[in-house]
Design a protein around this motif. Structure first.
Motif, PDB file in Angstrom:
ATOM      1  N   TRP A   1       0.863  -1.193   0.000  1.00 23.50           N
ATOM      2  CA  TRP A   1       0.000   0.000   0.000  1.00 23.50           C
ATOM      3  C   TRP A   1       0.897   1.240   0.000  1.00 23.50           C
ATOM      4  CZ3 TRP A   1      -2.782  -1.990   5.001  1.00 23.50           C
ATOM      5  CH2 TRP A   1      -3.482  -3.177   4.709  1.00 23.50           C
ATOM      6  N   LEU A   2       1.676   1.404  -1.017  1.00 23.43           N
ATOM      7  CA  LEU A   2       2.690   2.462  -1.043  1.00 23.43           C
ATOM      8  C   LEU A   2       2.054   3.831  -0.848  1.00 23.43           C
ATOM      9  CD1 LEU A   2       5.767   2.284  -1.445  1.00 23.43           C
ATOM     10  CD2 LEU A   2       5.399   3.022  -3.800  1.00 23.43           C
ATOM     11  N   PRO A   3       2.488   4.594   0.152  1.00 26.69           N
ATOM     12  CA  PRO A   3       1.847   5.885   0.443  1.00 26.69           C
ATOM     13  C   PRO A   3       1.995   6.915  -0.669  1.00 26.69           C
ATOM     14  CG  PRO A   3       3.803   5.567   1.802  1.00 26.69           C
ATOM     15  CD  PRO A   3       3.535   4.260   1.130  1.00 26.69           C
ATOM     16  N   ILE A   4       2.983   6.736  -1.563  1.00 22.05           N
ATOM     17  CA  ILE A   4       3.126   7.653  -2.696  1.00 22.05           C
ATOM     18  C   ILE A   4       1.991   7.448  -3.697  1.00 22.05           C
ATOM     19  CG2 ILE A   4       4.628   8.300  -4.627  1.00 22.05           C
ATOM     20  CD1 ILE A   4       7.003   7.570  -2.986  1.00 22.05           C
ATOM     21  N   ASN A   5       1.462   6.228  -3.753  1.00 17.56           N
ATOM     22  CA  ASN A   5       0.379   5.893  -4.675  1.00 17.56           C
ATOM     23  C   ASN A   5      -0.902   6.629  -4.255  1.00 17.56           C
ATOM     24  OD1 ASN A   5      -1.609   4.695  -6.255  1.00 17.56           O
ATOM     25  ND2 ASN A   5      -0.773   2.630  -6.028  1.00 17.56           N
ATOM     26  N   PRO A   6      -1.467   7.452  -5.122  1.00 17.63           N
ATOM     27  CA  PRO A   6      -2.694   8.186  -4.752  1.00 17.63           C
ATOM     28  C   PRO A   6      -3.822   7.276  -4.263  1.00 17.63           C
ATOM     29  CG  PRO A   6      -1.819   8.997  -6.832  1.00 17.63           C
ATOM     30  CD  PRO A   6      -1.020   7.775  -6.487  1.00 17.63           C
ATOM     31  N   LYS A   7      -3.873   6.072  -4.757  1.00 20.77           N
ATOM     32  CA  LYS A   7      -4.919   5.131  -4.354  1.00 20.77           C
ATOM     33  C   LYS A   7      -4.856   4.816  -2.862  1.00 20.77           C
ATOM     34  CE  LYS A   7      -6.589   0.449  -5.397  1.00 20.77           C
ATOM     35  NZ  LYS A   7      -6.360  -0.758  -6.227  1.00 20.77           N
ATOM     36  N   PHE A   8      -3.653   4.851  -2.295  1.00 21.66           N
ATOM     37  CA  PHE A   8      -3.461   4.473  -0.893  1.00 21.66           C
ATOM     38  C   PHE A   8      -3.054   5.654  -0.015  1.00 21.66           C
ATOM     39  CE2 PHE A   8      -2.317   0.557  -3.310  1.00 21.66           C
ATOM     40  CZ  PHE A   8      -3.413  -0.208  -2.922  1.00 21.66           C
ATOM     41  N   ARG A   9      -3.268   6.863  -0.491  1.00 24.17           N
ATOM     42  CA  ARG A   9      -2.784   8.044   0.235  1.00 24.17           C
ATOM     43  C   ARG A   9      -3.300   8.079   1.669  1.00 24.17           C
ATOM     44  NH1 ARG A   9      -3.793  14.416  -1.398  1.00 24.17           N
ATOM     45  NH2 ARG A   9      -2.605  15.302   0.348  1.00 24.17           N
ATOM     46  N   TYR A  10      -4.561   7.768   1.878  1.00 19.94           N
ATOM     47  CA  TYR A  10      -5.143   7.792   3.223  1.00 19.94           C
ATOM     48  C   TYR A  10      -5.222   6.390   3.819  1.00 19.94           C
ATOM     49  CZ  TYR A  10      -6.379  12.467   1.703  1.00 19.94           C
ATOM     50  OH  TYR A  10      -6.319  13.753   1.233  1.00 19.94           O
ATOM     51  N   PHE A  11      -5.490   5.413   2.992  1.00 20.66           N
ATOM     52  CA  PHE A  11      -5.628   4.032   3.462  1.00 20.66           C
ATOM     53  C   PHE A  11      -4.341   3.541   4.124  1.00 20.66           C
ATOM     54  CE2 PHE A  11      -5.538  -0.593   2.703  1.00 20.66           C
ATOM     55  CZ  PHE A  11      -6.746  -0.968   3.276  1.00 20.66           C
ATOM     56  N   SER A  12      -3.191   3.921   3.577  1.00 18.71           N
ATOM     57  CA  SER A  12      -1.909   3.432   4.098  1.00 18.71           C
ATOM     58  C   SER A  12      -1.337   4.299   5.216  1.00 18.71           C
ATOM     59  CB  SER A  12      -0.880   3.360   2.965  1.00 18.71           C
ATOM     60  OG  SER A  12      -0.556   4.662   2.503  1.00 18.71           O
ATOM     61  N   ARG A  13      -2.013   5.395   5.547  1.00 18.00           N
ATOM     62  CA  ARG A  13      -1.423   6.342   6.507  1.00 18.00           C
ATOM     63  C   ARG A  13      -1.115   5.717   7.863  1.00 18.00           C
ATOM     64  NH1 ARG A  13      -3.717  12.309   6.559  1.00 18.00           N
ATOM     65  NH2 ARG A  13      -2.709  12.152   4.516  1.00 18.00           N
ATOM     66  N   PRO A  14      -2.004   4.908   8.475  1.00 17.93           N
ATOM     67  CA  PRO A  14      -1.649   4.319   9.785  1.00 17.93           C
ATOM     68  C   PRO A  14      -0.382   3.470   9.740  1.00 17.93           C
ATOM     69  CG  PRO A  14      -4.001   4.103   9.365  1.00 17.93           C
ATOM     70  CD  PRO A  14      -3.384   4.567   8.085  1.00 17.93           C
ATOM     71  N   VAL A  15      -0.275   2.632   8.697  1.00 23.99           N
ATOM     72  CA  VAL A  15       0.914   1.785   8.560  1.00 23.99           C
ATOM     73  C   VAL A  15       2.146   2.640   8.301  1.00 23.99           C
ATOM     74  CG1 VAL A  15       2.013   0.028   7.120  1.00 23.99           C
ATOM     75  CG2 VAL A  15      -0.367  -0.246   7.816  1.00 23.99           C
ATOM     76  N   TYR A  16       2.001   3.649   7.449  1.00 18.11           N
ATOM     77  CA  TYR A  16       3.134   4.513   7.122  1.00 18.11           C
ATOM     78  C   TYR A  16       3.657   5.251   8.359  1.00 18.11           C
ATOM     79  CZ  TYR A  16       5.494   8.761   5.607  1.00 18.11           C
ATOM     80  OH  TYR A  16       6.384   9.794   5.488  1.00 18.11           O
ATOM     81  N   VAL A  17       2.746   5.814   9.140  1.00 17.37           N
ATOM     82  CA  VAL A  17       3.159   6.555  10.347  1.00 17.37           C
ATOM     83  C   VAL A  17       3.848   5.617  11.340  1.00 17.37           C
ATOM     84  CG1 VAL A  17       2.316   7.831  12.359  1.00 17.37           C
ATOM     85  CG2 VAL A  17       1.398   8.339  10.083  1.00 17.37           C
ATOM     86  N   LEU A  18       3.265   4.430  11.538  1.00 16.30           N
ATOM     87  CA  LEU A  18       3.862   3.465  12.460  1.00 16.30           C
ATOM     88  C   LEU A  18       5.245   3.036  11.986  1.00 16.30           C
ATOM     89  CD1 LEU A  18       3.637   1.690  14.958  1.00 16.30           C
ATOM     90  CD2 LEU A  18       2.400  -0.002  13.574  1.00 16.30           C
ATOM     91  N   ASN A  19       5.374   2.763  10.685  1.00 20.42           N
ATOM     92  CA  ASN A  19       6.669   2.343  10.151  1.00 20.42           C
ATOM     93  C   ASN A  19       7.704   3.453  10.205  1.00 20.42           C
ATOM     94  OD1 ASN A  19       5.926  -0.269   9.635  1.00 20.42           O
ATOM     95  ND2 ASN A  19       5.511   0.039   7.472  1.00 20.42           N
ATOM     96  N   THR A  20       7.258   4.687  10.070  1.00 21.21           N
ATOM     97  CA  THR A  20       8.190   5.815  10.191  1.00 21.21           C
ATOM     98  C   THR A  20       8.863   5.806  11.563  1.00 21.21           C
ATOM     99  OG1 THR A  20       6.907   7.157   8.641  1.00 21.21           O
ATOM    100  CG2 THR A  20       8.411   8.322  10.115  1.00 21.21           C
ATOM    101  N   LEU A  21       8.096   5.466  12.592  1.00 20.31           N
ATOM    102  CA  LEU A  21       8.644   5.378  13.944  1.00 20.31           C
ATOM    103  C   LEU A  21       9.474   4.107  14.130  1.00 20.31           C
ATOM    104  CD1 LEU A  21       5.464   6.508  15.938  1.00 20.31           C
ATOM    105  CD2 LEU A  21       7.477   7.894  15.384  1.00 20.31           C
ATOM    106  N   VAL A  22       8.928   2.972  13.687  1.00 20.25           N
ATOM    107  CA  VAL A  22       9.591   1.678  13.895  1.00 20.25           C
ATOM    108  C   VAL A  22      10.935   1.615  13.181  1.00 20.25           C
ATOM    109  CG1 VAL A  22       9.428  -0.792  13.369  1.00 20.25           C
ATOM    110  CG2 VAL A  22       7.444   0.409  14.318  1.00 20.25           C
ATOM    111  N   PHE A  23      10.983   2.154  11.961  1.00 21.99           N
ATOM    112  CA  PHE A  23      12.198   2.029  11.151  1.00 21.99           C
ATOM    113  C   PHE A  23      13.065   3.285  11.164  1.00 21.99           C
ATOM    114  CE2 PHE A  23       9.447  -1.254   9.428  1.00 21.99           C
ATOM    115  CZ  PHE A  23      10.328  -2.318   9.280  1.00 21.99           C
ATOM    116  N   ALA A  24      12.791   4.200  12.095  1.00 20.87           N
ATOM    117  CA  ALA A  24      13.586   5.432  12.153  1.00 20.87           C
ATOM    118  C   ALA A  24      15.062   5.133  12.416  1.00 20.87           C
ATOM    119  CB  ALA A  24      13.034   6.359  13.230  1.00 20.87           C
TER     120      ALA A  24
END
Length: 328
Positions: free
Chosen positions: A194-217
């Motif tokens: 659910w790549l966050p750059i993809n417009p299709k997943f811009r909002y759908f992927s946000r929870p995973v993206y935010v969590l991964n930003t912290l986990v993989f910092a």
């Protein structure tokens, strides 16, 4: 003194066993990877795509898409992770299953083999073959990529894969064992799907993206450091200059920026997802990738990978040395 030192080594057996598991996993993921068609995470990727097709609807409000993404991630990750973790606790030989989990989580590390094949195809002017090899690894459109676009996509994938592969596996295995490695890897697989750059997943992927930003910092910063030290002060300075995407920091762009600085080339730029053009920052640190750029990127990734393998080997050796000095 010798019996006392031997006793100290026996007391530290879990440390050396863990090191051996990590080392063998890292080694086999490079020289004997699973074929992509039989990798469990590829099947997980398929489940994630099917889930998104059923519950991700662009006609819903942004908040509903965010909630749908969060619930989908929980439904996909928690049951599988809990079952595998439970089986690890019951296993008669947990070390074998820990190795198996690490080996599976590291299988994207064999992308360097794909990168070499793409490079060979481009050298023979066979763009069709290069696109065909890249397509299973990317969620972006590849059918219209030029030679430059194929080189950029290959290099970007090559330098970002070890963040959630080698580096995350080493750090999370030290911190929480195989279950933590597996949880982080599953979350990353969802982000890749659910790549966050993809417009299709811009909002759908946000929870995973935010969590991964912290986990993989931390894994991201450490991997970026292992790349930057090969480029000198100019590349090291890029560690402290985040690259933004639509006002948000996107960690993979930062890694690509540092790699572009070390290689003295341009990466980034527009992408297409299902025919929709998405503009991303051009990471201009030199000319466009040329014939030998992929080969240079492979060398860059190999040196950084060797640094991390060396870290896995050296730390227990230093610990054993300290133990010896303690009893001498």
């Amino acid at each position: 003194m010798v019996p006392e030192f031997t006793q100290q080594l026996l007391n530290d057996a879990p440390l050396y066993q863990g090191t051996l598991i990590l080392f063998i996993s890292l080694l086999l993921s490079k020289i004997a990877p699973l074929p992509r068609a039989v990798q469990p995470l590829v099947a997980f990727n398929y489940l994630a795509k099917e889930m998104a097709n059923k519950v991700n609807h662009s006609n819903r409000s942004h908040s509903q898409q965010v909630i749908a993404g969060a619930l989908s991630a929980i439904l996909l990750v928690v049951p599988f992770w809990a079952i595998i973790t439970f089986l690890l606790q019951l296993a008669a030989f947990p070390w074998f299953f820990e190795f198996l989990v690490l080996y599976i989580c590291l299988n994207d590390e064999n992308f360097n083999i794909v990168a070499e094949e793409v490079n060979r195809a481009l050298n023979h002017k066979d763009k069709t073959r290069a696109r065909k090899m890249l397509t299973p690894w990317l969620t972006r459109d590849t059918q219209e990529l030029s030679d430059v676009g194929l080189s950029k996509a290959t290099i970007e994938k090559l330098v970002t894969t070890p963040v959630y592969g080698t580096v995350a596996s080493v750090l999370f295995f030290i911190l929480g064992g195989a279950p933590l490695v597996l949880a982080a890897r599953m979350l990353k697989q969802l982000e890749l799907c659910w790549l966050p750059i993809n417009p299709k997943f811009r909002y759908f992927s946000r929870p995973v993206y935010v969590l991964n930003t912290l986990v993989f910092a931390l894994p991201t910063w450490l991997w970026n450091l292992s790349l930057a030290i090969q480029g000198g002060p100019k590349s090291l300075a890029r560690l402290f200059k985040p690259v933004s995407l639509n006002g948000r920091i996107y960690h993979e762009l930062q890694t690509c920026s540092i790699a572009a600085s070390v290689l003295n080339i341009e990466l980034g730029g527009p992408m297409k997802f299902n025919g929709v053009r998405v503009n991303t920052a051009k990471l201009s640190h030199g000319p466009l990738p040329e014939k030998g750029s992929i080969r240079e990127a492979i060398k860059l990734a190999r040196v950084s990978h060797a640094i991390w393998v060396g870290f896995v080997i050296v730390i227990p050796m230093i610990w054993a040395g300290l133990r010896y000095l303690q009893v001498s």
